[in-house]
Design a protein around this motif. Structure first.
Motif, mmCIF file in Angstrom:
data_model
loop_
_atom_site.group_PDB
_atom_site.id
_atom_site.type_symbol
_atom_site.label_atom_id
_atom_site.label_comp_id
_atom_site.label_asym_id
_atom_site.label_seq_id
_atom_site.Cartn_x
_atom_site.Cartn_y
_atom_site.Cartn_z
ATOM 1 N N MET A 65 0.735 -1.360 -0.177
ATOM 2 C CA MET A 65 0.108 0.062 0.029
ATOM 3 C C MET A 65 0.974 1.230 0.003
ATOM 4 O O MET A 65 0.553 2.286 -0.617
ATOM 5 C CB MET A 65 -1.016 0.108 1.205
ATOM 6 N N VAL A 66 2.000 1.370 0.617
ATOM 7 C CA VAL A 66 3.003 2.496 0.782
ATOM 8 C C VAL A 66 3.367 2.533 -0.650
ATOM 9 O O VAL A 66 3.491 3.567 -1.065
ATOM 10 C CB VAL A 66 4.099 2.257 1.734
ATOM 11 N N ASP A 67 3.761 1.541 -1.352
ATOM 12 C CA ASP A 67 4.084 1.509 -2.783
ATOM 13 C C ASP A 67 3.103 2.235 -3.668
ATOM 14 O O ASP A 67 3.687 3.066 -4.551
ATOM 15 C CB ASP A 67 4.577 0.170 -3.433
ATOM 16 N N VAL A 77 -6.760 11.594 2.595
ATOM 17 C CA VAL A 77 -6.581 11.514 3.747
ATOM 18 C C VAL A 77 -6.018 10.079 4.418
ATOM 19 O O VAL A 77 -4.832 10.050 5.129
ATOM 20 C CB VAL A 77 -7.705 11.737 4.637
ATOM 21 N N ILE A 78 -6.543 9.113 3.558
ATOM 22 C CA ILE A 78 -5.921 7.933 3.946
ATOM 23 C C ILE A 78 -4.558 7.496 3.800
ATOM 24 O O ILE A 78 -3.652 6.969 4.153
ATOM 25 C CB ILE A 78 -6.878 6.615 3.600
ATOM 26 N N SER A 79 -4.098 8.083 2.667
ATOM 27 C CA SER A 79 -2.895 8.016 1.844
ATOM 28 C C SER A 79 -1.640 8.864 2.794
ATOM 29 O O SER A 79 -0.858 8.323 2.833
ATOM 30 C CB SER A 79 -2.530 8.504 0.419
ATOM 31 N N LYS A 80 -2.456 10.054 3.353
ATOM 32 C CA LYS A 80 -1.436 10.660 4.347
ATOM 33 C C LYS A 80 -1.174 10.040 5.517
ATOM 34 O O LYS A 80 0.148 9.817 6.099
ATOM 35 C CB LYS A 80 -2.155 12.300 4.764
ATOM 36 N N ILE A 81 -1.922 9.190 6.094
ATOM 37 C CA ILE A 81 -1.772 8.130 7.194
ATOM 38 C C ILE A 81 -0.802 7.258 6.692
ATOM 39 O O ILE A 81 -0.024 6.919 7.582
ATOM 40 C CB ILE A 81 -3.113 7.880 7.842
ATOM 41 N N ILE A 82 -1.096 6.535 5.673
ATOM 42 C CA ILE A 82 -0.152 5.465 5.422
ATOM 43 C C ILE A 82 1.263 6.083 5.106
ATOM 44 O O ILE A 82 2.062 5.204 5.865
ATOM 45 C CB ILE A 82 -0.726 4.941 3.858
ATOM 46 N N LEU A 83 1.591 7.088 4.608
ATOM 47 C CA LEU A 83 2.833 7.558 4.396
ATOM 48 C C LEU A 83 3.315 7.899 5.896
ATOM 49 O O LEU A 83 4.533 7.838 6.045
ATOM 50 C CB LEU A 83 2.817 8.859 3.505
ATOM 51 N N GLY A 84 2.539 8.374 6.573
ATOM 52 C CA GLY A 84 2.733 8.821 8.219
ATOM 53 C C GLY A 84 3.482 7.583 8.922
ATOM 54 O O GLY A 84 4.179 7.733 9.968
#
Length: 463
Positions: free
Chosen positions: A61-63, A119-126
């Motif tokens: 998911m990060v990728d 929003v979810i992508s920001k959390i994943i990267l965090g």
């Protein structure tokens, strides 16, 4: 490094949640943290009772996010696949419906699918820089965030999050004389902080806990698993302890809890509550929790519970119950007064009550630890030295001036079973008074008053 990650994640909360309620955002963050932890266990081949396909691993998911091809539909599908994988396995009871608190289609997350995915992508990267293969690291970060969200909510969260120092004190009280505990029980476990602290103090074979709130129940399961507790050691239930005893006649070596303070309850005909002569009042369930915990305490076990100060002296039905515990059961072992303002969102004065069914002394130890704290921005925190001092006093049961005293049952009966700590420990500080200086000050004050009277009279004569 770890402190930097914690600060970064808390900043992410402000940056990513927008206008979303902070507790609702918390649920998304914790669910993704927990999923990242489970994914890492799969990569390390430590997973038992669940599977995650490679394309649904958190690292995948990060990728996707980093390559700009993220969509929340992938996460929705991943959660469905995960739920399917646990059916009929040893992890089913520990993991069922654990992601139910998040809705990736909710407009609270964003008005459009693109906004919600952002929003979810920001959390994943965090979360990508956290080492979820290390339970110690991920567990500490998880606990830090639980505490931070509790502090930021502005509400009374004592029943959800137990400040670590309070939980540590309870753990040391019940694990004081053991190297191993067969079972530890918490009837109102919140986020399971107290259970985890017992596990850090002594080896625990099995954990038992009940939590009424579904979101908090899910949080507790995540917290224990992310700290490395095995699925087969968890016996956690989403239920109302007082209405529905989940563990019936089971007895436990250690019982700990910080139940919700003085909440309403509906008295029921139950063996746990019937022997005390009266039922706890509908408006205050404090003694109902005590009775449940005593019922489940093994004959050789130890129990420690945090409650509001009122349980020491309130009368009516509570006075009858308190008298029975002292006179008949003789199970109350210690009363420990805690500093004010140690819980988020409440200034209530609190105490720790320690119980043992088998005691080798005919007294109750009183400890006044009111001043054993350090002040922080929002709350007071019990110090490690303060905890050590309490445990030392509890073990030795010696009289310590203005701090600790072992009080006989006769003295408590003379005080009409009132357990207010200041009835037994005199914390009054003698103050030296210079009588001559006081007399001089009084004379000066008298002279000033006479001069003012003359001035006021002169002004009145001019009118």
């Amino acid at each position: 490094m770890q402190a930097t990650i914690q600060t970064k994640l808390w900043k992410l909360t402000d940056d990513a949640r927008g206008h979303m309620n902070i507790i609702e955002f918390r649920n998304y963050l914790f669910c993704l943290m927990f999923y990242a932890y489970l994914s890492e266990q799969v990569k390390k081949k430590r997973n038992k009772g669940y599977t995650i396909k490679k394309k649904y691993l958190f690292s995948s998911m990060v990728d996707n996010v980093e390559h700009g091809i993220w969509n929340n539909e992938l996460l929705k599908t991943a959660f469905v696949e995960f739920n399917n994988s646990i059916e009929g396995t040893e992890s089913a009871e520990a993991l069922y419906d654990i992601f139910d608190d998040v809705d990736f289609s909710s407009t609270n997350l964003g008005r459009t699918e693109a906004n919600r995915s952002l929003v979810i992508s920001k959390i994943i990267l965090g979360l990508k820089d956290i080492d979820f293969s290390d339970s110690r690291v991920s567990g500490e970060i998880f606990e830090y965030l639980i505490a931070s969200f509790s502090a930021a909510s502005g509400k009374n969260t004592a029943d959800i999050y137990s400040p670590v120092q309070v939980s540590k004190l309870l753990a040391q009280l019940v694990g004081n004389s053991s190297n191993e505990i067969n079972g530890v029980y918490d009837p109102a476990m919140g986020s399971a902080s107290s259970l985890l602290q017992v596990g850090s103090k002594v080896k625990v074979k099995n954990y038992f806990g009940t939590e009424l709130n579904k979101s908090t129940f899910n949080l507790a399961r995540m917290n224990m698993i992310i700290h490395g507790v095995k699925f087969n050691k968890l016996n956690l239930r989403n239920a109302n302890t007082l209405d529905d005893d989940q563990f019936k006649d089971k007895k436990f070596d250690a019982v700990v809890s910080i139940p919700p303070f003085s909440v309403n309850w509906e008295p029921v005909d139950d063996v746990r509550f019937n022997e005390y002569g009266k039922l706890a009042p509908r408006s205050k369930a404090d003694y109902a929790f005590i009775e449940d915990m005593l019922y489940h305490l093994d004959e050789k076990g130890t129990m420690a519970v945090v409650l509001p100060h009122g349980v020491l002296f309130r009368g009516a039905a509570e006075g009858v119950i308190r008298k029975y515990i002292i006179d008949k059961q003789k199970s109350l072992d210690a009363v420990i007064g805690l500093p004010n303002n140690i819980f988020y969102g409440t200034m209530l004065a609190t105490v720790v009550l320690v119980f043992k069914k088998e005691k080798n002394h005919d007294d109750i130890l009183f400890v006044d630890a009111f001043n054993d704290f350090e002040k922080t921005k929002k709350n007071n925190v019990i110090t490690d030295d303060g905890i050590d001092r309490i445990i030392d006093a509890y073990n030795k049961r010696e009289n310590i001036a203005k701090y600790a005293k072992a009080v006989s049952y006769d003295d408590i009966i003379k005080n009409d079973y009132n357990l207010n700590i200041n009835r037994y420990i005199d914390t009054y500080e003698d103050v030296e008074v210079n009588i001559e200086q006081v007399e001089r000050d009084l004379k000066r004050t008298k002279t000033r008053i006479e001069n003012l009277d003359i001035k006021i009279l002169g002004l009145l004569n001019k009118l």
